[in-house]
Design an enzyme around this catalytic site. Structure first.
Site, PDB file in Angstrom:
ATOM      1  N   GLN A 167      -1.515  -5.251  -3.717  1.00  0.00           N
ATOM      2  CA  GLN A 167      -2.815  -5.908  -3.701  1.00  0.00           C
ATOM      3  C   GLN A 167      -3.745  -5.235  -4.702  1.00  0.00           C
ATOM      4  OE1 GLN A 167      -3.793  -8.572  -2.156  1.00  0.00           O
ATOM      5  NE2 GLN A 167      -2.395  -8.905  -0.443  1.00  0.00           N
TER       6      GLN A 167
ATOM      7  N   ASP B  10       3.488 -13.441   3.983  1.00  0.00           N
ATOM      8  CA  ASP B  10       2.432 -13.251   2.994  1.00  0.00           C
ATOM      9  C   ASP B  10       2.929 -13.826   1.673  1.00  0.00           C
ATOM     10  OD1 ASP B  10       0.304 -12.501   1.478  1.00  0.00           O
ATOM     11  OD2 ASP B  10       0.679 -10.358   1.572  1.00  0.00           O
TER      12      ASP B  10
ATOM     13  N   CYS C 102      -3.207 -16.235   0.284  1.00  0.00           N
ATOM     14  CA  CYS C 102      -4.073 -15.966  -0.871  1.00  0.00           C
ATOM     15  C   CYS C 102      -4.536 -17.271  -1.511  1.00  0.00           C
ATOM     16  CB  CYS C 102      -3.352 -15.099  -1.899  1.00  0.00           C
ATOM     17  SG  CYS C 102      -1.930 -15.891  -2.665  1.00  0.00           S
TER      18      CYS C 102
END
Length: 497
Positions: free
Chosen positions: A329, A427, A454
């Site tokens: 990240q 994710d 995201c």
């Protein structure tokens, strides 16, 4: 979610990985059909035409939206409630694009951007909006996406206020800048202007960690002094294409990567000598080879030039090895908040097991190991799987294991062998979940499911299918990228009985 990057380089938003637990090509999925829109009347509009416009709302990319003779007009840099004079830049059948020629009435939430080039490249599209309003906007982006795809029960979802930063600047741990020579022969490093391959030199950048820009500008000066062969995109000649500088927020490690057009690196000895003397904070120097014209930044081959082959970052008391292409990240400070929210949403109890379906180097799975009975993860990149298992061993974690492969292949195999996970955490990249993976999750039906997104648009699209079998308990948005329109979200889902 950590993985190995191979992305294009139009702006700051393209650092998300292209692959993960499943095949990255999107499977064809059947979504709820939408009502047919009314035909928009043909309006005669010319490029360069100007007209007054009131901005009614902001779109998911941070642009202002107004209406001219019932046609939507998208205007970057305009804010809700502002009255502007719009200048048309392109004309489509159902909408117009324009730029702000003049602001007649300014929003009380407008601020001066810190970066003079904020309106030229991606990564700064909200820098003219005060930060509390940025956080409200990001929650609204999630709501807009849900309204568009309308998953079951979406009007009753608990959308929680976006979690932001005390200081929404200086957070990006990696600078990935293209390198070119300008018309005067000077070496420049920066990002391409929106919708072009015109390089915008970035001597400063308010959202980057200061050390990344210090190293970046120092190395650019070295390339100039040594007259290094810089890549020429039009001719396909030259050597140095891209510079990547990544800093670990919780250690003193900094890694520098030269992405080159060939294995050659002229003046390598002089360059490395100067880096060692002038930039002692750089602990790792690597070279990645990516020959020829391509939209991908990274090539398949990476060579070690100096220092260590990897850097180390710390998260939640754990240490993680980061090799040159390992994805992490970009906001290490908000990353801890994001993963804490994932832990809270999973609410693992003693004896429960969890699968990390996009494990990368293991950051999420290993952060759950202290509360889980067993953690299993998978990834399609061999180096990522090796790093994840190595990180587990280095941190003394014995109840986490990672395998090479896709979730849709490994999950059924594990279930057949008697392993029935109590929870799954996903994710995915910006493209969302692979269709086959959704089918696999719905077949396995773990009681708990946490989706870290995201991209609110692909999240909403995926929820169309998931919400039939799972109840959406809440959606917690997290601002991982202040000054941009991007929004991360943690979704807690519980299996319907």
């Amino acid at each position: 979610m950590p993985n190995y990057e191979s992305k294009n380089h139009r702006g700051f938003h393209n650092d998300r990985r292209q692959h993960g637990a499943g095949n990255r090509s999107q499977s064809t999925r059947n979504y709820r059909s939408k009502p047919r829109r009314r035909e928009t009347p043909q309006v005669q509009v010319e490029i360069g035409q100007r007209f007054p416009l009131t901005i009614k709302r902001m779109g998911i990319n941070g642009e202002g939206i107004g209406y001219y003779k019932r046609m939507a007009v998208f205007i970057p840099g305009a804010l809700t409630g502002e009255e502007v004079v719009a200048e048309v830049t392109s004309v489509a059948t159902r909408y117009l694009r324009a730029k702000v020629h003049r602001i007649r009435q300014t929003s009380p939430h407008r601020v001066d951007p810190r970066d003079s080039y904020a309106d030229q490249v991606g990564g700064f599209e909200l820098e003219h909006l005060d930060y509390p309003e940025q956080l409200k906007f990001k929650k609204d982006v999630v709501a807009q996406s849900l309204e568009r795809y309308q998953p079951a029960g979406y009007k009753h979802y608990d959308l929680r206020p976006t979690l932001g930063m005390d200081d929404p600047y200086g957070y990006r741990n990696k600078a990935q800048f293209q390198v070119r020579r300008n018309a005067a022969g000077q070496v420049e490093a920066g990002l391409y202007a929106e919708r072009s391959h015109d390089l915008v030199d970035l001597p400063t950048c308010s959202v980057q960690m200061p050390v990344t820009m210090h190293v970046m500008r120092a190395v650019v000066a070295m390339l100039q002094d040594l007259d290094m062969p810089i890549y020429d995109e039009e001719q396909g000649s030259g050597i140095v294409k891209t510079l990547v500088v990544r800093a670990a927020a919780h250690t003193d490690d900094v890694q520098l990567v030269f992405i080159t057009n060939s294995t050659k690196l002229p003046h390598k000895h002089e360059l490395l000598t100067r880096i060692a003397a002038e930039l002692p904070e750089v602990t790792s120097v690597m070279q990645n080879i990516n020959p020829g014209k391509t939209s991908l930044v990274w090539g398949d081959e990476t060579q070690h030039l100096a220092g260590a082959e990897a850097i180390t970052e710390k998260l939640d008391g754990l240490a993680f090895k980061l090799s040159a292409r390992a994805f992490l990240q970009l906001n290490p400070y908000q990353m801890e908040i994001l993963y804490a929210e994932a832990k809270k949403a999973l609410d693992l109890q003693p004896g429960e097991t969890v699968v990390d379906a996009y494990s990368g180097i293991g950051t999420i799975g290993l952060s759950l190991a202290s509360v889980a009975e067993e953690v299993r993860g998978m990834d399609v990149i061999p180096e990522a799987v090796a790093d994840a298992n190595e990180n587990a061993a280095a941190n003394g974690i014995t109840n986490a294991h990672y395998e090479l492969g896709t979730a849709e292949d490994l999950l059924p195999k594990w279930v057949m062998a008697g392993f029935h996970p109590d929870a799954i955490v996903v994710d995915p990249p910006r493209t969302g979940l692979d269709g086959t993976l959704i089918e696999t999750i719905l077949a396995v039906r773990p009681p708990k499911l946490v989706y870290i997104s995201c991209n609110p648009s692909t999240l909403a699209k995926d929820l169309v299918e998931l919400a039939h079998d799972y109840r959406v308990d809440y959606i917690q948005s997290v601002d991982m990228m202040p000054q941009t329109a991007r929004c991360e979200a943690v979704v807690k889902l519980s299996r319907r009985q």
